[in-house]
Structures are given as C-alpha cells and as structure tokens.
Design an enzyme around this catalytic site. Sequence first.
Site, mmCIF file in Angstrom:
data_model
loop_
_atom_site.group_PDB
_atom_site.id
_atom_site.type_symbol
_atom_site.label_atom_id
_atom_site.label_comp_id
_atom_site.label_asym_id
_atom_site.label_seq_id
_atom_site.Cartn_x
_atom_site.Cartn_y
_atom_site.Cartn_z
ATOM 1 N N SER A 106 0.831 -1.200 0.000
ATOM 2 C CA SER A 106 0.000 0.000 0.000
ATOM 3 C C SER A 106 0.871 1.257 0.000
ATOM 4 O O SER A 106 1.543 1.552 -0.979
ATOM 5 C CB SER A 106 -0.964 -0.046 1.198
ATOM 6 O OG SER A 106 -1.979 0.910 1.074
ATOM 7 N N HIS B 288 -8.031 -5.528 1.039
ATOM 8 C CA HIS B 288 -6.795 -4.781 1.256
ATOM 9 C C HIS B 288 -6.032 -5.315 2.471
ATOM 10 O O HIS B 288 -4.821 -5.573 2.395
ATOM 11 C CB HIS B 288 -7.126 -3.298 1.454
ATOM 12 C CG HIS B 288 -5.935 -2.403 1.371
ATOM 13 N ND1 HIS B 288 -5.326 -2.076 0.181
ATOM 14 C CD2 HIS B 288 -5.214 -1.761 2.340
ATOM 15 C CE1 HIS B 288 -4.295 -1.273 0.403
ATOM 16 N NE2 HIS B 288 -4.206 -1.074 1.709
#
Length: 412
Positions: A180, A385
């Site tokens: 990320s 995620h």
Amino acid sequence: MASTRTRWVYILLVLLTCLVHANSLPKNHSKVSKRQSRQFPNFIETTAKNGYSTEQYSVVTQDGYILKIFRIAQSKNCHQRKFLPPVLMMHGLLESSDSWTDAGVNAGLAYLLSDACFDSWLGNFRGNYYSRRHKTLDPNKDKPFWKFSADEMGLYDVPALVDYVLNKTGVEKLNYIGYSQGAGTFFAMCSDRPGHCEKINLMIGLAPATRHLHTRSLGFRVASMAFTVLEKTLRSVGIEEVLQKGSLVQTILAAFCQWNSISEVFCDVGTAFLDFYHPGSMTNETLARATRNLPAGTSVQNLAKYGQSMVSTDFQKFDYGRETNLKVYGQERPPKYKLGAVTPPVVVIYGKNDGLVDVKDVKWLIGKLPNVIDVLEVKDPLWNHLDNHYSKLSKNLIFPKIHEQLLAHSYY
C-alpha cells in the site's frame, strides 16, 4: 461542495480525533513499563517469543528523522545460508514493521520470507511509534516535526533505508516489497530520486497505493476527506499527530477485541467498515495482535494527502493550495509523479475485493509503469486490502508468487 450532513460527519470525526489524540502510553514508546510491555510487545519481543532472533538499527534521513529498522538475523526454520540480495519490506498507512508479523508464524510475511532463507529487513516510516524521533525536533513540542506526508517518505525515508541496508550488507542492489503506502512511496522515490531507483533489483507491490480515485471503502473515504477538509483547523488547535499507538481509543479497542465472541463480531464489523468483508480470512488471534499495534500513528498532513488522492485523476504531490504551491513547487498545481521513472522490474499483487485500493486504480497504475513483469490478481474473489498483511490464507494465495519472483531475482 460538501453537504450539511457530510460536514456534520467531518465535525464528529474531528471530535473523535481529539479523543484519539489523548495518549494513555508515554510519548516515547521505548520507555513503557513492564506491564505495558506485556500489553504492547515490540518487534524484537514478538519475534523472539516465536523463536526468531532480530537486530534493530537506527537510520537518519537527510532531513533529520530517525527511523527504526529491524533485521531478522536468525530464522527458526532456515538452516542454510541466506539468499542475496536482501529484502526490504515497507508497511502501509498507520502501520509499522509489526504488521508483517501480526498474522503469526504460519502466515506473517516476515516469518514466511525468513523461513525461506531471505535476508529480511523491515523498516518504519516517520511518525509511527518506532520512528517518532528527530535529530533536532521534539515531536511532543515542535510542530515542524509533523509537517510531512507520504511525499517526504518517498523523498527521504525510502532512500535512507535502502542505502542503510546496502551499506550494512555490502551488496549493490536489494529487493523491495511495499504494501500500500510502502509501494506508493517507492514510486515517489523513483520519480524524485531516480539514482536510488537504480539500486533496486526487484520491486513487489502489494495493493500499491497511488491515486485513490475509485476507493469504495466508506470509512476510509469519509475519514480521509475529513482530514483534507479540516487539516488547517486541526493544526490551528495544535493537533498535528493523530491515531497514534497507545491512544485511549486504540488501547480500549485492543482490549475489547480480545475478550469474547461478541466483541470479535463487533471488531469484524469494524474491520469490514474500513475494508470489505472477507469471512474466515483473519483469525481471532491475528485480530487481537493487530489491534494491539494499530493504528501506529502519523501526521494530519499525511491523512489529508490521502483525501486529496481521492479526487485526483493523477498520482501527485501534496496540494497546499495555489499560493503555497507557487512557493513550494513554482507552479499553481502540485506536480505529478513521473511513474515512467520506475525502471526496475515490478510485480503487482492485488485483490478484487479491495475497498481501499480499487482494481480500477491498480490497473491504471499498471498501465503507467514501464517494466511490470508479472501481475497476480488473487484467485479468492473476496481478497481485500487488509488480507495482504493479516490473512491466514497468505501462505497459499500470495506467498508462492512472492517466493517465485524473489528466487528468480536472488542468488546465494
């Protein structure tokens, strides 16, 4: 223009931020009591408990921030010489090096890579509880300490950590895994410091974060936009650091998510509000460990930048506003990052159920990068995620691709 209802949501989030801002732990997390140490074990304590020997080092950036980096020196299951080049792993927003271990010895990527005999280094970005130090600035008193976003992490933090690992190991290049924010800052480094980008042998991006134009997570979108809208207000009342480890709310959350099945359901719902739900992916033990280490702290400006990334069609630097942009950048609009400067081989791994880094934004990024050699869309349609750090399924769903590519770019 935000609606009246949206503005009230922003105001409520500010009040919550003020509550989160109140710490229950000492500002210097290294000076906790024995009781607090048991409640909040650090990276060395956690890995040692699981049979891994870890070294820690301090790295000073060009602009004076002191970052902590850990190296797993002795693996429980590696009984041969380690592969070279070393692997530098960088965490996501509001995380720390601890996040690579929270899934446990059978799923945490720090453990899996170390057991596979890779020389694993785990860095920490400025502002989290491991990297809350500076050569001249006091984070408790000096507001300029917190004047940073992911832009400065890419410009200063990643290059400093890369250089430190290379100097310590004596090799010319390293392999890099960014999750990320850890991926987005790498791309920023290549744009701003192409010479450092040439020191990378291979880059693996897990749910790489650049722009967030299509982010579907309601919690992440509303919170980030709140900080964007209210950044100047927060800073004017003295709030520069937010969502730090040891805050009152984080401490309560950490305790609550370890009690019973009722609290586990509540915490699962909270996780799903931030990301999309993936039942059975994260174990209760992982959830308990993760909430002891999350959130890890950052600056108001950094969260504001994420809000800006949700309304921009490009991957660009922090937008200070027209007048300040002219002073800082010499132009009215913030500069776009040059993704074409990312010349090392890149592997991208992402999930279709990612609420924070949407598939559309990942595919946009892939189209901009000049040397993507492999792309893995995780087979599980519910892969989200947070799974990249916390799923018990990582060993089967993403580690084989990571292992394959690292082996292809490594040697004894």
